[in-house]
Design a protein around this motif. Sequence first.
Motif, PDB file in Angstrom:
ATOM      1  N   TYR A   1      69.905 -21.603 -31.160  1.00 17.80           N
ATOM      2  CA  TYR A   1      70.399 -21.462 -29.791  1.00 17.80           C
ATOM      3  C   TYR A   1      69.231 -21.486 -28.804  1.00 17.80           C
ATOM      4  N   SER A   2      69.577 -21.733 -27.549  1.00 17.12           N
ATOM      5  CA  SER A   2      68.560 -21.796 -26.503  1.00 17.12           C
ATOM      6  C   SER A   2      68.839 -20.819 -25.366  1.00 17.12           C
ATOM      7  N   ALA A   3      69.945 -20.103 -25.424  1.00 18.97           N
ATOM      8  CA  ALA A   3      70.307 -19.176 -24.352  1.00 18.97           C
ATOM      9  C   ALA A   3      70.586 -17.792 -24.922  1.00 18.97           C
ATOM     10  N   PRO A   4      70.282 -16.731 -24.165  1.00 23.24           N
ATOM     11  CA  PRO A   4      70.576 -15.377 -24.632  1.00 23.24           C
ATOM     12  C   PRO A   4      72.066 -15.187 -24.880  1.00 23.24           C
ATOM     13  N   GLY A   5      72.380 -14.283 -25.772  1.00 20.08           N
ATOM     14  CA  GLY A   5      73.769 -13.967 -26.084  1.00 20.08           C
ATOM     15  C   GLY A   5      73.821 -12.804 -27.050  1.00 20.08           C
ATOM     16  N   SER A   6      74.992 -12.557 -27.606  1.00 20.96           N
ATOM     17  CA  SER A   6      75.169 -11.509 -28.615  1.00 20.96           C
ATOM     18  C   SER A   6      75.465 -12.201 -29.944  1.00 20.96           C
ATOM     19  N   TYR A   7      74.456 -12.244 -30.802  1.00 25.39           N
ATOM     20  CA  TYR A   7      74.544 -13.003 -32.041  1.00 25.39           C
ATOM     21  C   TYR A   7      74.551 -12.088 -33.266  1.00 25.39           C
ATOM     22  N   LEU A   8      75.124 -12.606 -34.341  1.00 24.45           N
ATOM     23  CA  LEU A   8      75.052 -11.980 -35.659  1.00 24.45           C
ATOM     24  C   LEU A   8      74.455 -13.003 -36.610  1.00 24.45           C
ATOM     25  N   THR A   9      73.428 -12.582 -37.362  1.00 18.75           N
ATOM     26  CA  THR A   9      72.778 -13.471 -38.324  1.00 18.75           C
ATOM     27  C   THR A   9      72.882 -12.878 -39.719  1.00 18.75           C
ATOM     28  N   LEU A  10      73.332 -13.685 -40.686  1.00 25.25           N
ATOM     29  CA  LEU A  10      73.360 -13.293 -42.093  1.00 25.25           C
ATOM     30  C   LEU A  10      72.335 -14.147 -42.831  1.00 25.25           C
TER      31      LEU A  10
END
Length: 258
Positions: A228-237
């Motif tokens: 991604y290139s923009a801030p956000g609320s992410y979940l990474t596994l």
Amino acid sequence: MRDRVPVVVQTRGVRSTPARVLWVGAEAVITCGVVLLLLVVHQLWWTNQQARAQATQQVRALEREWEGSPPAPSVEESPPVEGTPAPVESVASPEAEAEAEPAATPSSRRPPLSSAYAILRIPRIGLTAPVARGVGKRSVLDRGYVGQYPDTAAPGRPGNFALAGHRNTHGEPFRYINRLRPGDRIRVQTREREYEYVVDQVLAQTAPRDTGVIQPVPRSLVKPSYGYSAPGSYLTLTTCTPEFSSAYRLVVWAKLVR
């Protein structure tokens, strides 16, 4: 002259030296085979049974605790600054022995290291597992828990809530995350509330030192077209790949929807 009577002497059969060597060698090979088989059974079966039992017990304990007490007031945290590197040298391998220690924080803001504080549920693969801080092998991952990378965002918060789990052995909670597809739902329950993420991207293989995948704005440093290139609320596994190997990392990203 008297007739001589022949004397017959009975002796036990004695193997020749080459036959004896072959017999001893065969016994050694069989013994080694049995030991190796027991080790394989221990790694592939017994460690799974132990870890799954511990994880299930912890999930039930959290559910009982939350049912019996009111939600604790959530503490607002400042969103991470875009581009700030996470203080890790590589994307965690569940086989790694080192304990990744987070920076010191007030105990009122975060649960202690290795203490389960959330429950991860992925309906598509039938996964329910406790989440603890840290990605240490003995204290977190080998117990069948999913571990949160130090200094990554809290569940539901802006930034990247990044997790690691075993692909094989010790409960193997992330064994089937390769089956996740865009649109699949992932739920994270805490004392305060339940958050829902939707799978958005899957990076089938990257290098262990591709730390970009767990940055606040996740993007692969090895395969920049992923991320991604923009801030956000992410979940990474993250987990090891291929199965029964720690040569590479498999990454699944999801976005917060509620």
